[in-house]
Design a protein around this motif. Structure first.
Motif, mmCIF file in Angstrom:
data_model
loop_
_atom_site.group_PDB
_atom_site.id
_atom_site.type_symbol
_atom_site.label_atom_id
_atom_site.label_comp_id
_atom_site.label_asym_id
_atom_site.label_seq_id
_atom_site.Cartn_x
_atom_site.Cartn_y
_atom_site.Cartn_z
ATOM 1 N N UNK A 247 43.850 44.430 44.913
ATOM 2 C CA UNK A 247 44.834 44.442 43.831
ATOM 3 C C UNK A 247 46.045 45.242 44.287
ATOM 4 N N UNK A 248 47.220 44.640 44.182
ATOM 5 C CA UNK A 248 48.455 45.349 44.481
ATOM 6 C C UNK A 248 48.820 46.221 43.284
ATOM 7 N N UNK A 249 49.352 47.403 43.577
ATOM 8 C CA UNK A 249 49.706 48.352 42.523
ATOM 9 C C UNK A 249 51.203 48.611 42.581
ATOM 10 N N UNK A 255 54.774 51.019 46.150
ATOM 11 C CA UNK A 255 53.610 50.213 45.801
ATOM 12 C C UNK A 255 52.379 50.808 46.467
ATOM 13 N N UNK A 256 51.235 50.280 46.083
ATOM 14 C CA UNK A 256 49.971 50.669 46.693
ATOM 15 C C UNK A 256 49.028 49.481 46.677
ATOM 16 N N UNK A 282 44.744 57.393 41.798
ATOM 17 C CA UNK A 282 43.967 58.427 42.481
ATOM 18 C C UNK A 282 43.154 57.888 43.644
ATOM 19 N N UNK A 283 42.964 56.565 43.719
ATOM 20 C CA UNK A 283 42.155 56.021 44.821
ATOM 21 C C UNK A 283 42.895 54.977 45.650
ATOM 22 N N UNK A 284 44.038 54.486 45.176
ATOM 23 C CA UNK A 284 44.743 53.437 45.926
ATOM 24 C C UNK A 284 45.321 53.996 47.221
ATOM 25 N N UNK A 285 45.560 53.123 48.162
ATOM 26 C CA UNK A 285 46.264 53.487 49.390
ATOM 27 C C UNK A 285 47.743 53.262 49.151
#
Length: 339
Positions: A247-249, A255-256, A282-285
């Motif tokens: 999932x893109x953030x 972005x992440x 808190x967990x995305x790259x």
């Protein structure tokens, strides 16, 4: 062409050997000739007479002999595979997740080493683990695994093309190779990508495909996305609904990305909180730590980058702006096609 037992005992690279044999192109159609010649050189000598070469994207894209690995038995070209990793049917999901993280494996065979009762994968964890703190500790692996009666496997005689076809048809990334009820290996999409990338590096295509062209050819080129204010649970629900591996953030001008692996290694392995209560930020790259590619990049180079880096998704960035994402599966489908 003479069978192996009637051929002269002369080294294949000897000039005299080549001069004594009729040109192989004069005997067989060119694609079939190259396939058989590659098999002779590699001392495998499988029979290619019944292959449907016309429908193979490998031959449609190139006739190079170096690409004929796709028609060799899968275990003959996947040397150096890791051991088959097992977990007991009595193990908790938490124990299995910890083992998968330690072993850096995307799957575990559920059984005692003699008989496979099923397989547990990263995707099973993402799709089936309840959104409850402590859920992984309270469930056995049998509750989440794909059981043996639904398990798709392949014999050692399957070629790489056939393995890819099975994976694409079933929508999974891990394929057990079984013989006599025993699991000889578990082939993953990464294993296949490694060999495709190696072949392409030795024999680059004359007209390489760009990332932009790949994105235009696939549906949903931008990828699955959520905002940085979303929870991990929101992203997992979206990934479940869209059958996406990431999932893109969106995070303002940045972005992440959150992947199946992130969920396994940063959420499920701790089993301490409901994913709905964990902020995805808190967990995305984050973009500063994410490998990305421009739309003008070559697809073959992207595959090599994924194999070297050990990831399956690459954001596509143009002038610091996120314009899409490509996956390892997108690239393999492009090169190997589907039958």
């Amino acid at each position: 062409y003479p069978p192996p037992e009637r051929r002269p005992n002369i080294a294949i690279d000897s000039p005299s050997a080549l001069s004594r044999r009729p040109p192989i192109d004069c005997i067989l159609p060119r694609p079939l000739a190259l396939a058989r010649l590659f098999a002779v050189i590699d001392h495998q000598a499988p029979c290619f007479d019944n292959l449907n070469l016309k429908n193979s994207m490998v031959f449609a894209r190139s006739l190079r002999a170096s690409e004929q690995w796709s028609f060799l038995p899968i275990l003959n070209i996947t040397k150096g595979l890791p051991d088959v990793y097992y977990t007991s049917p009595e193990s908790s999901v938490f124990r299995a997740v910890v083992d998968m993280v330690k072993l850096r494996s995307g799957s575990l065979i559920v059984g005692d080493g003699n008989k496979a009762q099923g397989i547990l994968t990263e995707r099973d964890i993402l799709d089936k683990l309840p959104f409850e703190a402590g859920a992984a500790r309270s469930l056995r692996v049998t509750a989440l695994m794909t059981p043996s009666d639904s398990l798709v496997s392949a014999p050692p005689s399957f070629t790489l093309d056939q393995c890819v076809h099975e994976m694409q048809s079933g929508g999974f990334r891990h394929l057990p190779i079984m013989q006599g009820g025993a699991v000889k290996a578990v082939i993953s999409i990464r294993d296949i990508a490694q060999h495709v990338a190696s072949a392409l590096s030795k024999a680059p295509l004359s007209e390489p495909t760009t990332v932009e062209e790949l994105m235009a050819a696939k549906e949903g080129g931008f990828g699955t996305g959520v905002s940085s204010s979303a929870s991990v649970g929101d992203a997992v629900k979206l990934m479940r609904d869209t059958r996406s591996g990431a999932a893109l953030v969106s995070d303002g001008d940045s972005f992440g990305i959150m992947t199946e692996r992130d969920f396994l290694t940063k959420v499920a392995v701790y089993d301490e909180a409901d994913p709905n209560s964990i902020p995805i930020s808190s967990i995305m790259t984050r973009s500063g730590s994410v490998k990305s590619v421009p739309p003008t990049g070559r697809v073959a180079d992207c595959l090599s980058l994924m194999v070297a880096g050990g990831f399956r998704h690459l954001p596509v960035v143009q002038k610091s702006k996120l314009v899409g994402v490509i996956s390892m599966q997108d690239i393999l489908q492009h090169f190997l096609g589907s039958k």
